[in-house]
Design a protein around this motif. Structure first.
Motif, PDB file in Angstrom:
ATOM      1  N   ALA A  85      42.823  38.992  31.845  1.00 25.99           N
ATOM      2  CA  ALA A  85      43.452  37.629  31.294  1.00 25.99           C
ATOM      3  C   ALA A  85      44.862  37.791  32.867  1.00 25.99           C
ATOM      4  N   LEU A  86      45.485  38.933  33.130  1.00 26.23           N
ATOM      5  CA  LEU A  86      46.050  39.078  33.980  1.00 26.23           C
ATOM      6  C   LEU A  86      45.366  39.147  35.574  1.00 26.23           C
ATOM      7  N   ARG A  87      44.422  39.751  35.780  1.00 26.95           N
ATOM      8  CA  ARG A  87      43.543  39.247  36.815  1.00 26.95           C
ATOM      9  C   ARG A  87      43.542  37.559  36.764  1.00 26.95           C
ATOM     10  N   LEU A  88      43.049  36.911  35.675  1.00 23.88           N
ATOM     11  CA  LEU A  88      43.270  35.440  36.023  1.00 23.88           C
ATOM     12  C   LEU A  88      43.984  35.236  36.306  1.00 23.88           C
ATOM     13  N   MET A  89      45.718  35.152  36.135  1.00 25.36           N
ATOM     14  CA  MET A  89      46.522  34.365  36.025  1.00 25.36           C
ATOM     15  C   MET A  89      46.829  35.226  37.921  1.00 25.36           C
ATOM     16  N   LEU A  90      46.820  36.000  38.268  1.00 24.79           N
ATOM     17  CA  LEU A  90      47.041  36.412  38.826  1.00 24.79           C
ATOM     18  C   LEU A  90      46.338  35.806  40.934  1.00 24.79           C
ATOM     19  N   GLY A  91      44.738  35.078  39.626  1.00 25.05           N
ATOM     20  CA  GLY A  91      43.698  34.173  40.965  1.00 25.05           C
ATOM     21  C   GLY A  91      44.333  32.859  40.526  1.00 25.05           C
ATOM     22  N   GLY A  92      45.059  32.823  39.898  1.00 24.44           N
ATOM     23  CA  GLY A  92      45.537  30.997  40.014  1.00 24.44           C
ATOM     24  C   GLY A  92      44.695  30.552  39.033  1.00 24.44           C
ATOM     25  N   GLY A  93      43.859  31.007  37.942  1.00 24.33           N
ATOM     26  CA  GLY A  93      43.191  30.760  37.281  1.00 24.33           C
ATOM     27  C   GLY A  93      43.624  29.688  35.590  1.00 24.33           C
ATOM     28  N   ILE A  94      45.183  30.404  35.036  1.00 23.87           N
ATOM     29  CA  ILE A  94      46.294  30.355  34.201  1.00 23.87           C
ATOM     30  C   ILE A  94      46.907  30.007  34.914  1.00 23.87           C
ATOM     31  N   ILE A  95      47.399  28.578  34.431  1.00 25.71           N
ATOM     32  CA  ILE A  95      48.664  28.372  34.926  1.00 25.71           C
ATOM     33  C   ILE A  95      50.295  28.274  34.299  1.00 25.71           C
ATOM     34  N   ALA A 124      31.465  43.187  27.409  1.00 25.15           N
ATOM     35  CA  ALA A 124      32.674  42.438  27.488  1.00 25.15           C
ATOM     36  C   ALA A 124      33.051  43.739  29.240  1.00 25.15           C
ATOM     37  N   LEU A 125      32.753  44.055  29.120  1.00 27.09           N
ATOM     38  CA  LEU A 125      33.604  44.764  30.095  1.00 27.09           C
ATOM     39  C   LEU A 125      32.871  44.845  31.359  1.00 27.09           C
ATOM     40  N   PRO A 126      31.690  44.588  31.740  1.00 25.18           N
ATOM     41  CA  PRO A 126      30.590  43.673  33.154  1.00 25.18           C
ATOM     42  C   PRO A 126      30.852  43.135  33.505  1.00 25.18           C
ATOM     43  N   PHE A 127      31.058  41.446  32.747  1.00 31.79           N
ATOM     44  CA  PHE A 127      32.128  40.423  32.563  1.00 31.79           C
ATOM     45  C   PHE A 127      32.917  40.754  34.008  1.00 31.79           C
ATOM     46  N   LEU A 178      35.328  35.094  34.805  1.00 30.13           N
ATOM     47  CA  LEU A 178      36.454  35.650  33.629  1.00 30.13           C
ATOM     48  C   LEU A 178      36.245  34.921  32.758  1.00 30.13           C
ATOM     49  N   TRP A 179      36.232  34.059  32.694  1.00 29.71           N
ATOM     50  CA  TRP A 179      36.784  32.380  31.441  1.00 29.71           C
ATOM     51  C   TRP A 179      35.750  32.921  30.124  1.00 29.71           C
ATOM     52  N   PHE A 180      34.134  33.522  31.130  1.00 34.49           N
ATOM     53  CA  PHE A 180      33.512  33.963  29.756  1.00 34.49           C
ATOM     54  C   PHE A 180      33.612  34.739  29.066  1.00 34.49           C
ATOM     55  N   GLY A 181      34.334  36.621  29.973  1.00 41.07           N
ATOM     56  CA  GLY A 181      34.750  36.883  30.029  1.00 41.07           C
ATOM     57  C   GLY A 181      35.363  37.551  28.781  1.00 41.07           C
ATOM     58  N   LEU A 182      36.508  36.159  29.026  1.00 36.86           N
ATOM     59  CA  LEU A 182      37.288  36.659  28.238  1.00 36.86           C
ATOM     60  C   LEU A 182      37.774  36.112  26.678  1.00 36.86           C
ATOM     61  N   MET A 183      36.365  35.220  26.318  1.00 42.34           N
ATOM     62  CA  MET A 183      35.745  35.073  24.978  1.00 42.34           C
ATOM     63  C   MET A 183      35.358  36.061  24.237  1.00 42.34           C
TER      64      MET A 183
END
Length: 73
Positions: free
Chosen positions: A63-73, A13-16, A29-34
């Motif tokens: 998840a933190l990176r996804l939130m900072l990028g606006g992917g999770i609101i 998961a780390l490279p994704f 990140l969406w695929f990488g978080l699964m």
């Protein structure tokens, strides 16, 4: 044995997630978080905590990176 499998899942998961840190490639990140979710479940079934903790750390950072990028609101 399950702990080793959980660590291997975390290392896959780390490279994704590292790929998702590049701007405009956050969709990975969406695929990488699964993947770390599955690894955390496998790690929870083992007697040791190292694999579970590795996957949880990867999951929180992604998840933190996804939130900072606006992917999770």
């Amino acid at each position: 044995m399950l702990n080793l499998l959980s660590i291997l899942i975390g290392l896959v998961a780390l490279p994704f997630l590292l790929f998702g840190f590049i701007p405009f490639l956050g969709w990975s990140l969406w695929f990488g978080l699964m993947i770390p979710i599955v690894g955390a479940v496998v790690g929870a079934l083992s007697s040791s905590n190292a694999g579970r903790n590795l996957n949880l750390v990867i999951l929180v950072i992604g998840a933190l990176r996804l939130m900072l990028g606006g992917g999770i609101i």
